[in-house]
Design an enzyme around this catalytic site. Sequence first.
Site, short mmCIF file in Angstrom:
data_model
loop_
_atom_site.label_atom_id
_atom_site.label_comp_id
_atom_site.label_asym_id
_atom_site.label_seq_id
_atom_site.Cartn_x
_atom_site.Cartn_y
_atom_site.Cartn_z
N GLY A 231 -0.73 -6.70 -14.17
CA GLY A 231 0.22 -5.84 -13.65
C GLY A 231 1.67 -5.70 -14.41
O GLY A 231 1.98 -4.73 -14.25
N ASP B 139 3.68 -9.13 -2.68
CA ASP B 139 3.24 -8.54 -1.39
C ASP B 139 3.26 -9.50 -0.55
O ASP B 139 4.35 -9.74 0.11
CB ASP B 139 1.92 -8.03 -1.74
CG ASP B 139 1.20 -7.29 -0.76
OD1 ASP B 139 1.78 -7.21 0.57
OD2 ASP B 139 0.02 -6.70 -0.72
P1 5GP Z 1 0.63 -11.28 -3.36
O1 5GP Z 1 -0.12 -12.52 -3.96
O2 5GP Z 1 2.31 -11.20 -3.19
O3 5GP Z 1 0.21 -10.72 -1.98
O4 5GP Z 1 0.29 -9.99 -4.23
C1 5GP Z 1 0.58 -10.06 -5.44
C2 5GP Z 1 -0.22 -9.46 -6.44
O5 5GP Z 1 -1.20 -8.49 -5.91
C3 5GP Z 1 0.48 -8.41 -7.43
O6 5GP Z 1 0.69 -9.07 -8.74
C4 5GP Z 1 -0.28 -7.24 -7.63
O7 5GP Z 1 -1.17 -7.40 -8.83
C5 5GP Z 1 -1.27 -7.30 -6.24
N1 5GP Z 1 -0.68 -6.16 -5.30
C6 5GP Z 1 0.08 -6.39 -4.19
N2 5GP Z 1 0.27 -5.31 -3.64
C7 5GP Z 1 -0.26 -4.32 -4.48
C8 5GP Z 1 -0.17 -3.05 -4.31
O8 5GP Z 1 0.35 -2.28 -3.52
N3 5GP Z 1 -0.94 -2.22 -5.47
C9 5GP Z 1 -1.51 -2.82 -6.17
N4 5GP Z 1 -2.14 -1.87 -7.41
N5 5GP Z 1 -1.69 -4.36 -6.61
C10 5GP Z 1 -1.18 -4.96 -5.64
MG MG Z 2 0.20 -8.95 -10.38
#
Ligand code: 5GP
Ligand code: MG
Length: 179
Positions: A50, A108
């Site tokens: 990403g 997130d």
């Molecule tokens: P976390 O571990 O903080 O929940 O999620 C982080 C990863 O989830 C990010 O690096 C990203 O790749 C993915 N992610 C989180 N939110 C989104 C979103 O709204 N859209 C997309 N496409 N990927 C997300």
């Molecule tokens: Mg990511």
Amino acid sequence: MTPARITLHDKTFEINIPERQILQAIEIIAARISSDYAGKQPLFLAILNGAFMFAADLLKEVSIPCEVSFLRVSSYQDMHSTGQVSEIIGLKEEIKDRHIIILEDIVDTGHTVYALLQNLISRLPASIEIAALLLKPECQQHPLQVKYIGKAIPNEFVVGYGLDYNGLGRNLRHIYKLV
Ligand code: 5GP
Ligand code: MG
């Protein structure tokens, strides 16, 4: 690609953050980092897939000597975080005594970056900070200090500018949200 509305798989998305705003936010982060890390030659660790576009545009604006490397961790499937972070793949650099800046597309729940932080801290870097293009503040489940933030967004699923929906949308120059 620059359409105002796009369909990826079964979902329709509309523009949420235009490219010009993304690049403005990135310029501000780059200026702060260039000043904070003067004389420190930081090593940026960008999280694939990403953060590839964020890393490319940020690095072009950083005006001090620096290094960059890319690594992979995985925690997301479909539109929900699985909350599981597998091991780090692709970290070849010695990070002991280095000034590390993690580059993440979006924080997130914080699971991904928190697990990565713990792992990297155990390798004794001189310092470690996080730069995230996007932050969903309501979702943070860990005590995380994200020092450099491009933009805080509400708890909505977004795609584009490196971010995907099941593989599609990473090539879009703007950030889109679900209609
Ligand atoms: P976390 O571990 O903080 O929940 O999620 C982080 C990863 O989830 C990010 O690096 C990203 O790749 C993915 N992610 C989180 N939110 C989104 C979103 O709204 N859209 C997309 N496409 N990927 C997300
Ligand atoms: Mg990511």
